[in-house]
Design a protein around this motif. Structure first.
Motif, PDB file in Angstrom:
ATOM      1  N   PRO A 298      10.825  -9.014 -13.274  1.00 11.25           N
ATOM      2  CA  PRO A 298       9.905  -8.584 -12.217  1.00 11.25           C
ATOM      3  C   PRO A 298       8.469  -9.068 -12.452  1.00 11.25           C
ATOM      4  CG  PRO A 298      11.150  -6.706 -13.067  1.00 11.25           C
ATOM      5  CD  PRO A 298      11.474  -7.882 -13.929  1.00 11.25           C
ATOM      6  N   ILE A 299       8.079  -9.178 -13.705  1.00  9.83           N
ATOM      7  CA  ILE A 299       6.737  -9.675 -14.020  1.00  9.83           C
ATOM      8  C   ILE A 299       6.645 -11.159 -13.668  1.00  9.83           C
ATOM      9  CG2 ILE A 299       5.101 -10.106 -15.905  1.00  9.83           C
ATOM     10  CD1 ILE A 299       6.128  -7.432 -17.117  1.00  9.83           C
TER      11      ILE A 299
ATOM     12  N   GLN B 190       8.362 -12.663 -11.388  1.00  7.40           N
ATOM     13  CA  GLN B 190       8.328 -12.733  -9.927  1.00  7.40           C
ATOM     14  C   GLN B 190       6.930 -12.439  -9.397  1.00  7.40           C
ATOM     15  OE1 GLN B 190      11.555  -9.995  -9.225  1.00  7.40           O
ATOM     16  NE2 GLN B 190      13.033 -11.645  -8.967  1.00  7.40           N
ATOM     17  N   LYS B 191       6.231 -11.498 -10.001  1.00 11.22           N
ATOM     18  CA  LYS B 191       4.864 -11.178  -9.599  1.00 11.22           C
ATOM     19  C   LYS B 191       3.934 -12.351  -9.929  1.00 11.22           C
ATOM     20  CE  LYS B 191       1.291  -8.721  -8.390  1.00 11.22           C
ATOM     21  NZ  LYS B 191       0.917  -8.631  -6.999  1.00 11.22           N
TER      22      LYS B 191
ATOM     23  N   THR C 242       3.844 -15.200  -7.447  1.00  5.72           N
ATOM     24  CA  THR C 242       3.120 -15.004  -6.188  1.00  5.72           C
ATOM     25  C   THR C 242       1.619 -15.251  -6.328  1.00  5.72           C
ATOM     26  OG1 THR C 242       2.674 -12.632  -6.536  1.00  5.72           O
ATOM     27  CG2 THR C 242       4.786 -13.223  -5.500  1.00  5.72           C
TER      28      THR C 242
ATOM     29  N   ILE D 111      -1.619  -7.873 -14.694  1.00  6.76           N
ATOM     30  CA  ILE D 111      -0.323  -7.362 -14.232  1.00  6.76           C
ATOM     31  C   ILE D 111       0.190  -6.323 -15.215  1.00  6.76           C
ATOM     32  CG2 ILE D 111       2.092  -7.960 -13.781  1.00  6.76           C
ATOM     33  CD1 ILE D 111       1.101 -10.739 -12.927  1.00  6.76           C
TER      34      ILE D 111
END
Length: 146
Positions: free
Chosen positions: A60-61, A63-64, A67, A109
């Protein structure tokens, strides 16, 4: 390269080259085609590698991180790696200041524990894929899958 150029380079007929490329595409070995980018012309001449250590699940990190970016700084590649670090990013930026802004966004993040930057001084070999393909493909592919 055109099929004609490839056929001359490897001393094979143009139809045979076309057939081999079609088989590589059908087998999923060739997944697509891409442009060779002149990063200087885009104003993103600074190449850097950023190692990222995270707590918890890195997907998930990652994926962030994917972006993030602006016109003057972007993540070009993101790899999950083994060892002391979790992710390896290749970034492109217009300047060290732009890279620093991207780096600070990544550090902000939740779950990003630590980072390490490596700035590339020069590209030594061209950014081109080098993939050995056996002459008897796809027969060898079938053998490897069994």
């Amino acid at each position: 390269m055109t099929h004609e150029q490839i056929s001359k380079e490897i001393s094979l007929s143009r139809p045979a080259v076309h057939d081999r490329i079609r088989r590589l595409e059908s087998a999923g070995v060739i997944r697509g085609y891409s442009a060779q980018v002149d990063w200087d012309a885009l104003g993103l001449s600074l190449c850097a590698f950023l190692f990222v250590r995270v707590t918890g699940n890195c997907v998930p990190i990652a994926q962030k991180i994917w972006t993030l970016g602006t016109e003057d700084a972007m993540v070009q590649e993101c790899h999950r790696i083994a060892g002391d670090w979790c992710l390896l990013l290749q970034t492109r930026s217009a300047s060290t200041a732009a890279h620093l802004r991207l780096h600070d966004e990544i550090r902000a993040i939740p779950g990003v524990q630590n980072t390490m930057n490596v700035i590339a001084l020069a590209e030594v070999l061209p950014d081109e894929s080098r993939v050995p393909v056996p002459a008897d493909f796809p027969a060898t592919l079938a053998t490897r899958r069994n």
